[in-house]
Write an enzyme that holds these catalytic residues in place. Structure first.
Site, PDB file in Angstrom:
ATOM      1  N   ASN A  62       0.828  -1.205   0.000  1.00 36.31           N
ATOM      2  CA  ASN A  62       0.000   0.000   0.000  1.00 36.31           C
ATOM      3  C   ASN A  62       0.865   1.258   0.000  1.00 36.31           C
ATOM      4  OD1 ASN A  62       0.579  -0.868   2.679  1.00 36.31           O
ATOM      5  ND2 ASN A  62      -1.064   0.388   3.516  1.00 36.31           N
ATOM      6  N   GLU A  64       0.405   5.253   0.521  1.00 33.31           N
ATOM      7  CA  GLU A  64      -0.521   6.288   0.999  1.00 33.31           C
ATOM      8  C   GLU A  64      -0.085   7.680   0.537  1.00 33.31           C
ATOM      9  OE1 GLU A  64      -0.942   5.581   5.229  1.00 33.31           O
ATOM     10  OE2 GLU A  64      -2.127   3.759   4.846  1.00 33.31           O
ATOM     11  N   CYS A  73      -4.283   0.697  -2.220  1.00 33.20           N
ATOM     12  CA  CYS A  73      -4.114  -0.560  -1.494  1.00 33.20           C
ATOM     13  C   CYS A  73      -3.063  -1.424  -2.190  1.00 33.20           C
ATOM     14  CB  CYS A  73      -5.427  -1.334  -1.465  1.00 33.20           C
ATOM     15  SG  CYS A  73      -6.729  -0.584  -0.499  1.00 33.20           S
ATOM     16  N   GLU A  75      -3.229  -4.515  -2.992  1.00 37.49           N
ATOM     17  CA  GLU A  75      -3.793  -5.389  -4.027  1.00 37.49           C
ATOM     18  C   GLU A  75      -3.866  -4.670  -5.368  1.00 37.49           C
ATOM     19  OE1 GLU A  75      -4.928  -4.879  -0.987  1.00 37.49           O
ATOM     20  OE2 GLU A  75      -5.957  -6.618  -0.160  1.00 37.49           O
ATOM     21  N   CYS A 112     -10.563  -4.755   0.380  1.00 42.25           N
ATOM     22  CA  CYS A 112     -11.620  -3.740   0.506  1.00 42.25           C
ATOM     23  C   CYS A 112     -12.532  -3.801  -0.722  1.00 42.25           C
ATOM     24  CB  CYS A 112     -11.011  -2.355   0.656  1.00 42.25           C
ATOM     25  SG  CYS A 112     -10.455  -1.619  -0.906  1.00 42.25           S
ATOM     26  N   CYS A 115     -10.931  -2.877  -4.134  1.00 39.46           N
ATOM     27  CA  CYS A 115     -10.034  -3.953  -4.608  1.00 39.46           C
ATOM     28  C   CYS A 115     -10.837  -5.159  -5.084  1.00 39.46           C
ATOM     29  CB  CYS A 115      -9.043  -4.347  -3.521  1.00 39.46           C
ATOM     30  SG  CYS A 115      -7.804  -3.063  -3.238  1.00 39.46           S
TER      31      CYS A 115
HETATM   32  N1  THU Z   1      -5.165  -1.650   2.781  1.00 36.62           N
HETATM   33  C1  THU Z   1      -4.611  -2.466   1.820  1.00 36.62           C
HETATM   34  O1  THU Z   1      -3.586  -2.120   1.215  1.00 36.62           O
HETATM   35  N2  THU Z   1      -5.211  -3.649   1.547  1.00 36.62           N
HETATM   36  C2  THU Z   1      -6.293  -4.140   2.205  1.00 36.62           C
HETATM   37  O2  THU Z   1      -6.726  -5.254   1.908  1.00 36.62           O
HETATM   38  C3  THU Z   1      -6.928  -3.347   3.269  1.00 36.62           C
HETATM   39  C4  THU Z   1      -6.380  -1.986   3.485  1.00 36.62           C
HETATM   40  C5  THU Z   1      -4.484  -0.412   3.118  1.00 36.62           C
HETATM   41  C6  THU Z   1      -5.157   0.864   2.713  1.00 36.62           C
HETATM   42  C7  THU Z   1      -4.541   1.857   3.703  1.00 36.62           C
HETATM   43  O3  THU Z   1      -3.287   2.279   3.202  1.00 36.62           O
HETATM   44  C8  THU Z   1      -4.289   1.012   4.949  1.00 36.62           C
HETATM   45  O4  THU Z   1      -4.307  -0.347   4.510  1.00 36.62           O
HETATM   46  C9  THU Z   1      -5.323   1.215   6.053  1.00 36.62           C
HETATM   47  O5  THU Z   1      -6.597   1.074   5.559  1.00 36.62           O
END
Ligand code: THU
Length: 161
Positions: A62, A64, A73, A75, A112, A115
């Site tokens: 991920n 940000e 994310c 994925e 999520c 994704c």
């Molecule tokens: N996140 C992911 O990368 N994958 C997931 O399956 C769930 C959430 C990330 C998004 C954000 O950067 C952090 O986790 C908190 O939500």
């Protein structure tokens, strides 16, 4: 009126030790890739690693942003990389893991909604299911045979034809 029902099956393993050698390897890679996350805001670092049908391994984590909705994310970072590097190549399996300063990494997390939508379109586009191996740094592991099973009644590209 007719009632419809939707069910799907997935496997639950007590720990990574119960997986096949290949699945355990992929999940361990995902655990390591959590280190590559850029997650200074949530402190929730996610790693995703795919085994492609051509045998190649592709990773994502991920990423940000100070403008929070811009964040991606793990994925979707992985799917964008996989499609860019190996267009139309199906993915056999994706392992996803996570670590965090704030919570224990002791159970699987599932993708999520955005994704799930992206995974569903990837499967349809390449005509092959994406198997998911989901686990924390420890604890139970879920193996879901087809990612799109997580998005019943999905809106798909078919609607636009
Ligand atoms: N996140 C992911 O990368 N994958 C997931 O399956 C769930 C959430 C990330 C998004 C954000 O950067 C952090 O986790 C908190 O939500």
């Amino acid at each position: 009126m007719k009632k419809s029902e939707y069910t799907f099956s997935y496997e639950v393993y007590d720990s990574i030790d119960d997986l096949t050698e290949e699945d355990a390897w992929l999940l361990n890679e995902a655990r390591e890739v959590t280190e590559h996350a850029y997650a200074p805001y949530s402190h929730f670092q996610v790693g995703a690693v795919a085994k492609m049908m051509n045998g190649e391994i592709v990773a994502g984590s991920n990423q940000e942003n100070a403008s929070f909705p811009v964040g991606l994310c793990a994925e979707r970072v992985l799917l964008a990389s996989a499609s860019s590097l190996y267009p139309k190549m199906p993915i056999e399996s994706i392992a996803v893991s996570y670590q965090s300063d704030n919570v224990e990494s002791d159970h699987p997390i599932t993708p999520c909604g955005i994704c799930r939508q992206t995974l569903q379109e990837f499967e349809n586009r390449v005509g092959h299911p994406v198997r998911l191996i989901l686990g924390g740094m420890q604890g139970k592991v879920f193996v879901i045979p087809q990612a799109s099973a997580l998005l019943p009644l999905a809106f798909t590209s078919e609607e636009l034809k």
